[in-house]
Design a protein around this motif. Structure first.
Motif, PDB file in Angstrom:
ATOM      1  N   GLU A 173       4.484  29.173  48.149  1.00  0.00           N
ATOM      2  CA  GLU A 173       3.468  30.166  47.788  1.00  0.00           C
ATOM      3  C   GLU A 173       2.793  30.730  49.031  1.00  0.00           C
ATOM      4  OE1 GLU A 173       1.439  32.547  45.154  1.00  0.00           O
ATOM      5  OE2 GLU A 173       3.071  31.161  44.712  1.00  0.00           O
ATOM      6  N   THR A 174       2.438  29.869  49.993  1.00  0.00           N
ATOM      7  CA  THR A 174       1.800  30.360  51.223  1.00  0.00           C
ATOM      8  C   THR A 174       2.758  31.233  52.026  1.00  0.00           C
ATOM      9  OG1 THR A 174       2.380  28.311  52.365  1.00  0.00           O
ATOM     10  CG2 THR A 174       0.171  28.456  51.431  1.00  0.00           C
ATOM     11  N   ARG A 175       4.051  30.882  52.063  1.00  0.00           N
ATOM     12  CA  ARG A 175       5.022  31.737  52.761  1.00  0.00           C
ATOM     13  C   ARG A 175       5.136  33.105  52.094  1.00  0.00           C
ATOM     14  NH1 ARG A 175       8.453  27.097  52.943  1.00  0.00           N
ATOM     15  NH2 ARG A 175       9.655  28.008  51.248  1.00  0.00           N
ATOM     16  N   ARG A 176       5.093  33.120  50.766  1.00  0.00           N
ATOM     17  CA  ARG A 176       5.184  34.385  50.023  1.00  0.00           C
ATOM     18  C   ARG A 176       3.950  35.246  50.297  1.00  0.00           C
ATOM     19  NH1 ARG A 176       3.366  36.513  45.536  1.00  0.00           N
ATOM     20  NH2 ARG A 176       2.306  34.648  44.841  1.00  0.00           N
ATOM     21  N   ILE A 177       2.780  34.640  50.317  1.00  0.00           N
ATOM     22  CA  ILE A 177       1.543  35.392  50.577  1.00  0.00           C
ATOM     23  C   ILE A 177       1.549  35.935  52.000  1.00  0.00           C
ATOM     24  CG2 ILE A 177      -0.971  35.133  50.858  1.00  0.00           C
ATOM     25  CD1 ILE A 177      -0.863  33.187  48.464  1.00  0.00           C
ATOM     26  N   MET A 178       1.974  35.111  52.964  1.00  0.00           N
ATOM     27  CA  MET A 178       2.028  35.556  54.363  1.00  0.00           C
ATOM     28  C   MET A 178       3.021  36.697  54.544  1.00  0.00           C
ATOM     29  SD  MET A 178      -0.231  33.895  56.011  1.00  0.00           S
ATOM     30  CE  MET A 178       0.194  33.989  57.717  1.00  0.00           C
ATOM     31  N   LYS A 179       4.108  36.660  53.812  1.00  0.00           N
ATOM     32  CA  LYS A 179       5.135  37.687  53.928  1.00  0.00           C
ATOM     33  C   LYS A 179       4.625  39.021  53.365  1.00  0.00           C
ATOM     34  CE  LYS A 179       9.806  38.762  52.427  1.00  0.00           C
ATOM     35  NZ  LYS A 179      10.926  38.328  51.588  1.00  0.00           N
ATOM     36  N   ASN A 180       3.878  38.977  52.263  1.00  0.00           N
ATOM     37  CA  ASN A 180       3.386  40.200  51.623  1.00  0.00           C
ATOM     38  C   ASN A 180       2.183  40.797  52.325  1.00  0.00           C
ATOM     39  OD1 ASN A 180       5.368  40.066  49.696  1.00  0.00           O
ATOM     40  ND2 ASN A 180       4.106  38.940  48.228  1.00  0.00           N
ATOM     41  N   SER A 181       1.430  39.997  53.095  1.00  0.00           N
ATOM     42  CA  SER A 181       0.235  40.532  53.740  1.00  0.00           C
ATOM     43  C   SER A 181       0.473  40.939  55.175  1.00  0.00           C
ATOM     44  CB  SER A 181      -0.901  39.531  53.699  1.00  0.00           C
ATOM     45  OG  SER A 181      -0.548  38.362  54.381  1.00  0.00           O
TER      46      SER A 181
END
Length: 165
Positions: A157-165
């Motif tokens: 989840e943190t990797r996904r958030i970092m990728k989108n922001s």
């Protein structure tokens, strides 16, 4: 020149070095304390079958017997191009090659009731020799497995958030 191309085309599916089979569930089901590399005693048709990637070590385990280490439940499928009468037994026990000190250490670990010796991956090294990576592990409890799943999901989840922001 066409013969050379055809010859190389047939060799494309062979694995000359690299991972043949991996036991991905082992790290989930066991807490791996230490790893070590061992050689494997194989017959000719087993090596040919391994080069084609026809191996399964998912349910395999290693057991010391009489100061030798053997691999059980590993399946190396029969080599189809070979003669039927000279083919190997796919599920036979296979001897693992280690130094005497390593075998003594594994024997002591195996006598501990909570420890087990699990194969993590089978591969060909740079010299083209078949090797197996063994892990000395203790079985995880159900709550440890749940914790691992939660941690993995949180990291994803943190990797996904970092990728989108």
């Amino acid at each position: 020149m066409t013969k050379v191309k055809d010859k190389n085309k047939n060799k494309k599916n062979y694995i000359s070095h690299g991972v043949v089979s991996e036991n991905r569930k082992a790290r989930f089901n066991y807490e791996i304390l230490e790893t070590l590399e061992a050689g494997v005693v194989l017959t000719g048709t087993e090596v040919k079958s391994l080069r084609l990637g026809k191996c399964n070590i998912k349910d395999a385990y290693a057991v010391p017997e009489n100061m030798e280490l053997f691999l059980y439940n590993s399946v190396i499928h029969a080599y189809l191009q070979g003669a039927n009468n000279k083919s190997h037994d796919p599920g036979r026990k296979r001897k693992l090659l280690l130094h005497k000190k390593q075998i003594h250490k594994l024997n002591a670990v195996f006598n501990d009731k909570n420890s087990t010796i699990v194969p993590l991956k089978m591969y060909f090294n740079d010299k083209g020799r078949a090797k197996i990576l063994l892990g000395i592990g203790k079985g995880k409890k159900l709550y440890d497995k749940r914790e691992t799943i939660k941690k993995r999901d949180a990291d994803r989840e943190t990797r996904r958030i970092m990728k989108n922001s």
